[in-house]
Design a protein around this motif. Sequence first.
Motif, PDB file in Angstrom:
ATOM      1  N   PRO A 252      15.877 -30.560   7.120  1.00 30.71           N
ATOM      2  CA  PRO A 252      16.140 -29.383   7.929  1.00 30.71           C
ATOM      3  C   PRO A 252      15.979 -28.107   7.161  1.00 30.71           C
ATOM      4  O   PRO A 252      15.706 -27.061   7.715  1.00 30.71           O
ATOM      5  N   GLY A 253      16.131 -28.118   5.809  1.00 29.28           N
ATOM      6  CA  GLY A 253      15.963 -26.905   5.026  1.00 29.28           C
ATOM      7  C   GLY A 253      14.532 -26.602   4.679  1.00 29.28           C
ATOM      8  O   GLY A 253      14.247 -25.582   4.067  1.00 29.28           O
ATOM      9  N   ASP A 254      13.646 -27.483   4.998  1.00 30.18           N
ATOM     10  CA  ASP A 254      12.249 -27.263   4.691  1.00 30.18           C
ATOM     11  C   ASP A 254      11.746 -26.059   5.480  1.00 30.18           C
ATOM     12  O   ASP A 254      11.920 -25.964   6.700  1.00 30.18           O
ATOM     13  N   ASP A 255      11.046 -25.119   4.768  1.00 29.40           N
ATOM     14  CA  ASP A 255      10.561 -23.909   5.434  1.00 29.40           C
ATOM     15  C   ASP A 255       9.499 -24.215   6.490  1.00 29.40           C
ATOM     16  O   ASP A 255       9.325 -23.434   7.432  1.00 29.40           O
ATOM     17  N   HIS A 256       8.785 -25.319   6.334  1.00 25.33           N
ATOM     18  CA  HIS A 256       7.711 -25.650   7.268  1.00 25.33           C
ATOM     19  C   HIS A 256       8.189 -26.486   8.447  1.00 25.33           C
ATOM     20  O   HIS A 256       7.428 -26.676   9.391  1.00 25.33           O
ATOM     21  N   PHE A 257       9.398 -26.999   8.376  1.00 26.82           N
ATOM     22  CA  PHE A 257       9.845 -27.937   9.408  1.00 26.82           C
ATOM     23  C   PHE A 257       9.918 -27.274  10.780  1.00 26.82           C
ATOM     24  O   PHE A 257       9.386 -27.783  11.770  1.00 26.82           O
ATOM     25  N   LEU A 258      10.568 -26.097  10.873  1.00 33.07           N
ATOM     26  CA  LEU A 258      10.710 -25.406  12.163  1.00 33.07           C
ATOM     27  C   LEU A 258       9.362 -24.979  12.730  1.00 33.07           C
ATOM     28  O   LEU A 258       9.097 -25.183  13.928  1.00 33.07           O
ATOM     29  N   PRO A 259       8.457 -24.377  11.938  1.00 33.77           N
ATOM     30  CA  PRO A 259       7.136 -24.043  12.488  1.00 33.77           C
ATOM     31  C   PRO A 259       6.385 -25.267  13.004  1.00 33.77           C
ATOM     32  O   PRO A 259       5.714 -25.190  14.039  1.00 33.77           O
ATOM     33  N   LEU A 260       6.511 -26.400  12.294  1.00 36.80           N
ATOM     34  CA  LEU A 260       5.834 -27.609  12.755  1.00 36.80           C
ATOM     35  C   LEU A 260       6.385 -28.069  14.102  1.00 36.80           C
ATOM     36  O   LEU A 260       5.636 -28.492  14.986  1.00 36.80           O
ATOM     37  N   VAL A 261       7.706 -27.993  14.257  1.00 39.95           N
ATOM     38  CA  VAL A 261       8.320 -28.360  15.539  1.00 39.95           C
ATOM     39  C   VAL A 261       7.837 -27.433  16.645  1.00 39.95           C
ATOM     40  O   VAL A 261       7.474 -27.873  17.751  1.00 39.95           O
ATOM     41  N   LEU A 262       7.797 -26.116  16.372  1.00 41.70           N
ATOM     42  CA  LEU A 262       7.345 -25.154  17.381  1.00 41.70           C
ATOM     43  C   LEU A 262       5.884 -25.383  17.768  1.00 41.70           C
ATOM     44  O   LEU A 262       5.519 -25.280  18.944  1.00 41.70           O
ATOM     45  N   ILE A 263       5.062 -25.690  16.786  1.00 42.05           N
ATOM     46  CA  ILE A 263       3.642 -25.928  17.073  1.00 42.05           C
ATOM     47  C   ILE A 263       3.483 -27.166  17.961  1.00 42.05           C
ATOM     48  O   ILE A 263       2.690 -27.168  18.919  1.00 42.05           O
TER      49      ILE A 263
ATOM     50  N   GLU B  14       5.256 -38.157   3.853  1.00 49.17           N
ATOM     51  CA  GLU B  14       5.894 -39.301   4.489  1.00 49.17           C
ATOM     52  C   GLU B  14       7.042 -38.816   5.372  1.00 49.17           C
ATOM     53  O   GLU B  14       7.472 -37.649   5.312  1.00 49.17           O
ATOM     54  N   GLY B  15       7.508 -39.709   6.235  1.00 53.74           N
ATOM     55  CA  GLY B  15       8.650 -39.413   7.077  1.00 53.74           C
ATOM     56  C   GLY B  15       8.286 -38.611   8.303  1.00 53.74           C
ATOM     57  O   GLY B  15       7.103 -38.450   8.685  1.00 53.74           O
ATOM     58  N   LEU B  16       9.297 -38.082   8.965  1.00 53.39           N
ATOM     59  CA  LEU B  16       9.118 -37.324  10.197  1.00 53.39           C
ATOM     60  C   LEU B  16       8.298 -36.065   9.974  1.00 53.39           C
ATOM     61  O   LEU B  16       7.480 -35.677  10.821  1.00 53.39           O
TER      62      LEU B  16
ATOM     63  N   VAL C 266       4.631 -36.806  10.130  1.00 54.22           N
ATOM     64  CA  VAL C 266       4.163 -37.018  11.505  1.00 54.22           C
ATOM     65  C   VAL C 266       4.012 -35.684  12.220  1.00 54.22           C
ATOM     66  O   VAL C 266       3.004 -35.423  12.892  1.00 54.22           O
ATOM     67  N   LEU C 267       5.030 -34.813  12.078  1.00 58.64           N
ATOM     68  CA  LEU C 267       4.977 -33.500  12.715  1.00 58.64           C
ATOM     69  C   LEU C 267       3.821 -32.673  12.171  1.00 58.64           C
ATOM     70  O   LEU C 267       3.155 -31.944  12.918  1.00 58.64           O
ATOM     71  N   SER C 268       3.568 -32.749  10.877  1.00 61.47           N
ATOM     72  CA  SER C 268       2.485 -31.983  10.270  1.00 61.47           C
ATOM     73  C   SER C 268       1.125 -32.417  10.810  1.00 61.47           C
ATOM     74  O   SER C 268       0.298 -31.586  11.188  1.00 61.47           O
ATOM     75  N   LYS C 269       0.911 -33.723  10.875  1.00 62.80           N
ATOM     76  CA  LYS C 269      -0.377 -34.222  11.362  1.00 62.80           C
ATOM     77  C   LYS C 269      -0.555 -33.924  12.848  1.00 62.80           C
ATOM     78  O   LYS C 269      -1.629 -33.486  13.294  1.00 62.80           O
ATOM     79  N   SER C 270       0.481 -34.153  13.643  1.00 56.91           N
ATOM     80  CA  SER C 270       0.358 -33.902  15.083  1.00 56.91           C
ATOM     81  C   SER C 270       0.145 -32.419  15.364  1.00 56.91           C
ATOM     82  O   SER C 270      -0.613 -32.055  16.276  1.00 56.91           O
ATOM     83  N   ALA C 271       0.812 -31.540  14.584  1.00 58.18           N
ATOM     84  CA  ALA C 271       0.638 -30.102  14.781  1.00 58.18           C
ATOM     85  C   ALA C 271      -0.804 -29.686  14.512  1.00 58.18           C
ATOM     86  O   ALA C 271      -1.402 -28.906  15.269  1.00 58.18           O
ATOM     87  N   ARG C 272      -1.383 -30.194  13.420  1.00 60.06           N
ATOM     88  CA  ARG C 272      -2.771 -29.857  13.107  1.00 60.06           C
ATOM     89  C   ARG C 272      -3.732 -30.423  14.147  1.00 60.06           C
ATOM     90  O   ARG C 272      -4.705 -29.771  14.542  1.00 60.06           O
ATOM     91  N   ILE C 273      -3.476 -31.653  14.607  1.00 58.97           N
ATOM     92  CA  ILE C 273      -4.337 -32.255  15.634  1.00 58.97           C
ATOM     93  C   ILE C 273      -4.281 -31.438  16.916  1.00 58.97           C
ATOM     94  O   ILE C 273      -5.315 -31.167  17.551  1.00 58.97           O
ATOM     95  N   LEU C 274      -3.075 -31.028  17.311  1.00 57.32           N
ATOM     96  CA  LEU C 274      -2.931 -30.215  18.520  1.00 57.32           C
ATOM     97  C   LEU C 274      -3.633 -28.870  18.363  1.00 57.32           C
ATOM     98  O   LEU C 274      -4.266 -28.376  19.313  1.00 57.32           O
TER      99      LEU C 274
END
Length: 315
Positions: free
Chosen positions: A2-13, A66-68, A71-79
């Motif tokens: 949750p503290g990862d700076d990229h986590f929230l942007p990836l979720v929003l994307i 690895e981990g969630l 998955v979020l990073s790859k799906s965000a880029r694919i989208l």
Amino acid sequence: MPGDDHFLPLVLINILGTAGIVVWHVQGSGRPTGRLIVQILFFIGMSVVLNAGGIAPHQPDDLHAEGLAAVLSKSARILWWTHLAWTIIGFIHIYVRLNRKPHEAHLILDMAVAGIYLGVALSVMGFVFGLPIATLVTTSGVVALILGLALQNTLGDVFSGIALTLGKAYSIGDWVQLNDGTAGRVTETNWRSTNLLTGLNNIVVLPNSLLAKQSLTSLSRPDESHLLTLGLRFAAGQRPRIIEDAMRSVLETSTRIVKDPPPAVALKAIDAAAIEVELQFRVASLVTGTSAKNEIIDLIHDQCGASGLSLAGPA
């Protein structure tokens, strides 16, 4: 995580990308302008979030392996890449519709769409999954060569169709006639063939490669009007001037022929047996040709009776 700076942007994307797909489908294919606006808005929103989060879609993600988060990073880029493709395709569709040639241009449009999807697919495999694009291109080239040899007749039809479309030899709705005598109205042109609707209300399917090798006469250009001729033979004992005036009266009386340019009466020949005459007149289109000629023949019969003219026997 949750503290990862990229986590929230990836979720929003991911949220924006998924919502864009849902709204895109809700818009329906009957509203291309609305779809394009939706694609642009969601694509801009995803791009802004990517930029604000310092995420580069054209670079592999080395932070989330690895981990969630992975998955979020790859799906965000694919989208993002998917919405990029849809936005470009949307602009192409709008351009074709504004030029009012959706039917004639759909072969080129299909090629452009296929090229965009292929480029996006290679970008996803290279930038998202880190696969060697050069190897993929080389492998796909070998596969394309094998398929090209196996489907050379079909590919000949495809490229002939593209050449005919680019050359604008005809358009949907045009009347055309081939050098083998086949004539009809162009009702459809696709990757493999062109369909003609003949005067007998039959559909003739012509492979594009065969059509490209034949000389083609457009009967709809510069306009739909068409010249018809009708040959007659009158008994030689009658005065040619009287025959000419009588036939000109027939053409002026007709209501089913075009009067501009005016029809003409040509005295073709004379001998001891007959005077040969040719009536030259235009009709608005080939569809009305038969009814116009029938009217002319009926008027000739009445005019001959009124003027005392006699038709000669066959040559």
